[in-house]
Structure formats: structure tokens, C-alpha cells
Design a protein around this motif. Structure first.
Motif, short mmCIF file in Angstrom:
data_model
loop_
_atom_site.label_atom_id
_atom_site.label_comp_id
_atom_site.label_asym_id
_atom_site.label_seq_id
_atom_site.Cartn_x
_atom_site.Cartn_y
_atom_site.Cartn_z
N UNK A 43 -67.08 73.76 -32.97
CA UNK A 43 -67.69 72.48 -33.34
C UNK A 43 -66.89 71.81 -34.47
N UNK A 44 -66.75 70.50 -34.35
CA UNK A 44 -66.04 69.73 -35.38
C UNK A 44 -64.56 69.52 -35.08
N UNK A 45 -64.05 70.09 -34.01
CA UNK A 45 -62.63 69.97 -33.66
C UNK A 45 -62.43 69.12 -32.40
N UNK A 46 -63.42 68.29 -32.09
CA UNK A 46 -63.35 67.49 -30.86
C UNK A 46 -62.13 66.57 -30.83
N UNK A 47 -61.82 65.92 -31.96
CA UNK A 47 -60.68 64.99 -32.00
C UNK A 47 -59.36 65.73 -31.80
N UNK A 48 -59.21 66.87 -32.45
CA UNK A 48 -57.98 67.66 -32.31
C UNK A 48 -57.84 68.18 -30.88
N UNK A 49 -58.95 68.67 -30.33
CA UNK A 49 -58.92 69.18 -28.95
C UNK A 49 -58.54 68.05 -27.99
N UNK A 50 -59.09 66.86 -28.19
CA UNK A 50 -58.77 65.72 -27.33
C UNK A 50 -57.29 65.34 -27.44
N UNK A 51 -56.76 65.40 -28.66
CA UNK A 51 -55.33 65.09 -28.87
C UNK A 51 -54.44 66.09 -28.13
N UNK A 52 -54.78 67.37 -28.23
CA UNK A 52 -54.00 68.39 -27.54
C UNK A 52 -54.12 68.22 -26.03
N UNK A 53 -55.30 67.88 -25.56
CA UNK A 53 -55.51 67.67 -24.13
C UNK A 53 -54.66 66.49 -23.63
N UNK A 54 -54.58 65.41 -24.42
CA UNK A 54 -53.71 64.28 -24.06
C UNK A 54 -52.25 64.72 -24.01
N UNK A 55 -51.86 65.58 -24.95
CA UNK A 55 -50.49 66.08 -24.97
C UNK A 55 -50.20 66.93 -23.75
N UNK A 56 -51.18 67.71 -23.30
CA UNK A 56 -51.02 68.51 -22.08
C UNK A 56 -50.72 67.58 -20.91
N UNK A 57 -51.52 66.52 -20.79
CA UNK A 57 -51.33 65.57 -19.68
C UNK A 57 -49.95 64.92 -19.75
#
Length: 194
Positions: A43-57
């Protein structure tokens, strides 16, 4: 590291379409991510996780595009290579992230540090790529394969070889062979001093 791990897992699959490639990579991120990088999934790392997910794409699309545009096949993914360098009396080994089909071209994944990697290639100190190139060619008399870094967050390939990889960012700098020879000469000199 999670970005690199997801890409390596993705490469073990035989995928023919970009939309399927992205879907597969994002599925790997969602299902294996908590084990690969638990902190991103707290919890609390949603922005970082979303950034990494964009980088994966971004990275998957660039890798898929490059493989398709160059007509490349995959020879190996993170396979260990070993070789004795007889001219300087040492054994070397390494695990290139990606080795491509007939050409033996090598792509090493880097998460960040675009300016650092540019400087490394421009100044001829990209020793990791030169060592991988030597390992892949299997004997000292063989030609060096093309080498490149795939900059994962930026989503582009950088290389000193202007013809090996379609649409790569080409850096003016010494070839992998020149870097390898400079390493061997330095090794001999330092060894003699010791």
C-alpha cells in the motif's frame, strides 16, 4: 530489476503480435511482480508501480518492434557462456540478456542511466558488451557480433553499429572489437607491472 526480470520472462514466449506481447508482459508483471519486487506492491506505492508498469509496456513494444523490424530470431535468453582467452591466459564467463539468431547480435538491458551508457559507448569503455561479444564469437579469430543496450525506461536501443539494429540510436565510438583489444592490452600491461 523487476522490469528486466519481466522482459526476460516475456522473451521465453513465442509471441507474434505487439498487442499480445504487451498483454503477456503486463500479465507477468501483475502475477509475478509481488514475488519479484514485493515493495512495489505494498500500500502507498501505487504511483511507483504504475510507472514501472508503463515502463514494461514501453520496453516490450520497443523490443518487439526491433525484433520484427530486423527480422531477428532469439538464440538465447540469459544463457551462461564461458571461454578461455588464451592470448592473456584467463577464463571469462557471462550471461548476456539476449543473443539474437544468426548474427549473434547481443542486447543487454539497462533500466536507466542513458547518459552514462552513451558516454560508455562513446569513450570505448563498454567492457561488458565487448566481453559478451567475445564470448559469443567463441574463438578469438572470429568476427565480433553487433552489440547494443536496450534502455528500458527510455524505450530505445543504443549502439555503435550503424547498420545492425533498425532505428537504433547510433553513438560515435569504438567498436566492441576495439574495446576488447584495448582491454587485452591494458590487462597485459598491468599484469606485467604486477
Amino acid at each position: 530489476e523487476i522490469l528486466r526480470r519481466v522482459l526476460l520472462r516475456f522473451l521465453h514466449q513465442d509471441i507474434k503480435r505487439p498487442d499480445t506481447a504487451v498483454k503477456t508482459a503486463l500479465s507477468i508483471f501483475d502475477t509475478e511482480g509481488p514475488r519479484l519486487a514485493a515493495s512495489f506492491f505494498q500500500p502507498g506505492f501505487d504511483d511507483l508501480r504504475a510507472e514501472v508498469k508503463r515502463s514494461v509496456k514501453t520496453a516490450v513494444l520497443e523490443l518487439f518492434r526491433m525484433l520484427q523490424a530486423g527480422g531477428f530470431t532469439i538464440r538465447s535468453v540469459e544463457r551462461k557462456y564461458s571461454l578461455k582467452v588464451r592470448t592473456i591466459g584467463i577464463d571469462i564467463e557471462g550471461r548476456p540478456d539476449l543473443v539474437l539468431g544468426k548474427s549473434g547480435a547481443i542486447i543487454d538491458f539497462k533500466r536507466g542511466g542513458v547518459n552514462y551508457r552513451h558516454g560508455e559507448l562513446a569513450s570505448g569503455v563498454g567492457l561488458q558488451l565487448a566481453v559478451y561479444g567475445h564470448l559469443i564469437r567463441e574463438k578469438e579469430a572470429a568476427a565480433f557480433p553487433p552489440v547494443a543496450y536496450l534502455m528500458l525506461k527510455a524505450g530505445h536501443l543504443i549502439t555503435v553499429d550503424p547498420e545492425a539494429f533498425p532505428d537504433a540510436h547510433v553513438i560515435e565510438g569504438p567498436t566492441p572489437k576495439e574495446t576488447w583489444n584495448a582491454f587485452k592490452n591494458s590487462f597485459r600491461q598491468i599484469w606485467a607491472e604486477l
